[in-house]
Write a protein that holds these residues in place. Structure first.
Motif, short mmCIF file in Angstrom:
data_model
loop_
_atom_site.label_atom_id
_atom_site.label_comp_id
_atom_site.label_asym_id
_atom_site.label_seq_id
_atom_site.Cartn_x
_atom_site.Cartn_y
_atom_site.Cartn_z
N VAL A 105 2.61 -0.47 -28.08
CA VAL A 105 1.52 0.23 -28.77
C VAL A 105 0.69 1.02 -27.77
CG1 VAL A 105 -0.46 -0.03 -30.31
CG2 VAL A 105 1.49 -1.62 -30.48
N SER A 106 0.41 0.38 -26.62
CA SER A 106 -0.34 1.00 -25.53
C SER A 106 0.22 0.52 -24.21
CB SER A 106 -1.83 0.64 -25.64
OG SER A 106 -2.53 1.00 -24.47
N ASP A 107 0.30 1.41 -23.24
CA ASP A 107 0.77 1.02 -21.91
C ASP A 107 -0.39 0.78 -20.94
OD1 ASP A 107 -0.17 3.55 -21.43
OD2 ASP A 107 1.73 4.38 -20.69
N GLY A 108 -1.61 0.72 -21.49
CA GLY A 108 -2.78 0.52 -20.64
C GLY A 108 -3.40 1.80 -20.14
N THR A 109 -2.78 2.93 -20.51
CA THR A 109 -3.36 4.24 -20.16
C THR A 109 -3.51 5.12 -21.39
OG1 THR A 109 -1.19 5.22 -19.68
CG2 THR A 109 -2.36 4.15 -17.85
N LYS A 110 -2.60 4.94 -22.36
CA LYS A 110 -2.66 5.75 -23.58
C LYS A 110 -1.96 5.01 -24.72
CE LYS A 110 1.40 8.46 -22.15
NZ LYS A 110 1.57 7.72 -20.87
N THR A 111 -2.32 5.41 -25.93
CA THR A 111 -1.70 4.85 -27.12
C THR A 111 -0.39 5.59 -27.40
OG1 THR A 111 -3.89 4.34 -28.02
CG2 THR A 111 -2.04 4.33 -29.55
N LEU A 112 0.68 4.82 -27.62
CA LEU A 112 2.01 5.40 -27.75
C LEU A 112 2.57 5.37 -29.16
CD1 LEU A 112 3.55 3.79 -24.54
CD2 LEU A 112 2.61 6.09 -24.77
N LEU A 113 2.03 4.52 -30.01
CA LEU A 113 2.53 4.39 -31.38
C LEU A 113 1.44 4.71 -32.39
CD1 LEU A 113 4.65 1.08 -31.17
CD2 LEU A 113 5.43 3.44 -30.90
N SER A 114 1.84 5.04 -33.59
CA SER A 114 0.90 5.30 -34.67
C SER A 114 0.46 3.97 -35.29
CB SER A 114 1.58 6.15 -35.74
OG SER A 114 2.60 5.39 -36.39
N PRO A 115 -0.59 3.98 -36.10
CA PRO A 115 -0.99 2.75 -36.79
C PRO A 115 0.13 2.17 -37.65
CG PRO A 115 -2.72 4.40 -36.97
CD PRO A 115 -1.53 5.08 -36.37
N GLU A 116 0.93 3.04 -38.29
CA GLU A 116 2.02 2.56 -39.13
C GLU A 116 3.10 1.88 -38.30
OE1 GLU A 116 -0.41 5.40 -40.99
OE2 GLU A 116 0.83 5.71 -39.19
N GLU A 117 3.38 2.41 -37.11
CA GLU A 117 4.40 1.83 -36.24
C GLU A 117 3.90 0.58 -35.51
OE1 GLU A 117 6.66 5.95 -34.87
OE2 GLU A 117 4.77 5.37 -33.93
N SER A 118 2.59 0.43 -35.42
CA SER A 118 2.00 -0.67 -34.66
C SER A 118 1.64 -1.87 -35.52
CB SER A 118 0.71 -0.20 -33.96
OG SER A 118 0.91 0.96 -33.22
N GLY A 119 1.15 -1.61 -36.73
CA GLY A 119 0.46 -2.63 -37.50
C GLY A 119 -1.03 -2.48 -37.25
N ASP A 120 -1.85 -2.81 -38.26
CA ASP A 120 -3.27 -2.49 -38.17
C ASP A 120 -3.99 -3.22 -37.04
OD1 ASP A 120 -3.16 -5.01 -39.36
OD2 ASP A 120 -3.90 -4.32 -41.30
N GLU A 121 -3.71 -4.51 -36.86
CA GLU A 121 -4.43 -5.27 -35.84
C GLU A 121 -4.04 -4.83 -34.42
OE1 GLU A 121 -3.42 -9.20 -37.04
OE2 GLU A 121 -5.17 -9.41 -38.34
N ALA A 122 -2.76 -4.58 -34.21
CA ALA A 122 -2.30 -4.16 -32.89
C ALA A 122 -2.91 -2.82 -32.50
CB ALA A 122 -0.78 -4.08 -32.85
N PHE A 123 -2.95 -1.90 -33.45
CA PHE A 123 -3.52 -0.58 -33.16
C PHE A 123 -5.01 -0.69 -32.89
CE2 PHE A 123 -4.89 3.77 -34.01
CZ PHE A 123 -3.91 4.50 -33.35
N MET A 124 -5.71 -1.52 -33.65
CA MET A 124 -7.14 -1.72 -33.44
C MET A 124 -7.42 -2.28 -32.05
SD MET A 124 -9.81 -4.05 -35.63
CE MET A 124 -9.49 -5.56 -34.73
#
Length: 367
Positions: A105-124
């Motif tokens: 979802v994130s590599d510690g520098t930027k977000t790589l996936l969308s909320p749909e690809e991540s799941g709501d809690e992971a993206f948050m």
């Protein structure tokens, strides 16, 4: 939805509630036996847990629905990051639209996936902790291997990991919502228990949440101690930190909730805690539209929300950070505010838990 929730959590009595539970009890017995057998196999080492070459902390619960795990995960990750350790967070990624077994979802520098690809809690979590890698996978072990390989991770935090015994952990933390610790006391699907209450005996640390929402805290603690044995129990509360418009990060005053007619919209595990939080700002009128946990909003839901707000003459519509990304698509159609919260411990409990975590880090984490 709220009626079913009230039945499963023991908040609803009466003939209909009793009949509902009786019908589901045979399924609960089957589920309970399966969970007891599974725990027995792990206790007897018939099933074995896999080891990772780093520290592993599980934050989980014993019931279905929201207990407040995610703010605890965020707090722990910040603590270890601020202590100089390389941290990664792994979630299952509930209801995500998976393109691969493991998603970064994130590599510690930027977000790589969308909320749909991540799941709501992971993206948050990824948005809240932009400097910490966040991964999603049903196979937490493979995700852990990936985190160690990519970032030389020293400590992995598992969100919702208590039932995931396939992966060995050094510290097992269970979060209990003090407003409804065990629901009606029954296993799924007649209740909300994911496994028998005595499973608490295998935890290392218990965290009570929403302790400012009840008046019988000492009784709740005593009940839990009777079941879990002599475990360390810490108490925590959730406090709002900011209020902002959906799609606009500029902070608004929390006091702007006072004396307003407010419609609350959420798809979380325990919507009543959201109500209690907003009630603290003394709105003149408050109504709740509660959807199922992890709900994916659609166009017709937005129309329902608009109609409800119009009927009750709402001044403000307020939602949670968990719902924020799923409602963002409709930001141009719906003026809605987002309420952010964080976990806070009682001063003496905060110091104690930090001391315990620092001791764990010195003795268990790789350099």
């Amino acid at each position: 939805m709220l009626r079913i929730y009230a039945i499963l959590t023991g908040q609803s009595a009466g003939v209909i509630s009793s009949v509902f539970r009786i019908i589901l009890m045979p399924l609960s017995w089957v589920y309970g036996l399966a969970m007891m057998a599974r725990n027995y196999f792990y206790d007897r080492k018939i099933l074995t847990s896999l080891n990772l070459d780093c520290g592993v902390i599980s934050v989980g619960n014993i019931v279905a629905g929201g207990t407040g795990k995610t703010p605890i995960v965020i707090w722990l990750a910040k603590h270890f990051r601020n202590s100089g350790y390389r941290v990664a967070i792994i979630l299952r990624g509930y209801k995500r639209k998976a393109k691969s077994e493991t998603g970064i979802v994130s590599d510690g520098t930027k977000t790589l996936l969308s909320p749909e690809e991540s799941g709501d809690e992971a993206f948050m979590i990824a948005l809240e902790l932009p400097e910490i890698p966040v991964l999603v996978s049903k196979n937490r072990y493979k995700a852990g291997i990936e985190a160690i390989r990519k970032w030389k991770t020293q400590v992995i935090i598992l969100d919702d990991g208590f039932q995931h015994q396939q992966l060995k952990r050094d510290l097992d933390i269970v979060v209990i919502d003090s407003t409804r610790p065990f629901g009606n006391g029954q296993m799924l699907p007649a209740g909300i228990l994911r496994e028998p209450k005595r499973s608490l005996q295998r935890v290392d640390l218990l965290l009570l949440t929403h302790t400012n929402s009840i008046s019988n805290l000492s009784q709740i603690r005593s009940k839990i101690e009777t079941i879990a044995g002599q475990k360390t129990i810490f108490e925590s509360q959730y406090h709002p930190t900011k209020l902002y418009k959906l799609g606009d990060p500029q902070d608004l005053s929390l006091e702007s909730l006072k004396n307003q007619r407010i419609l609350l919209v959420c798809g979380i595990g325990n919507p009543r805690t959201f109500v209690h939080t907003v009630e603290g700002y003394q709105p003149s009128h408050l109504e709740l539209m509660a959807f199922s946990d992890h709900y994916q909003y659609r166009r017709k839901d937005i129309l329902r929300i608009q109609r409800r707000a119009s009927i009750m003459k709402a001044d403000i519509i307020v939602t949670t950070q968990k719902d924020e990304q799923k409602l963002r698509l409709y930001a141009d159609q719906l003026l809605i505010l987002v309420l952010a919260i964080e976990v806070r411990f009682l001063p003496e409990h905060g110091r104690s838990i930090k001391d315990m975590l620092n001791l764990y880090a010195r003795t268990c984490l790789p350099l």
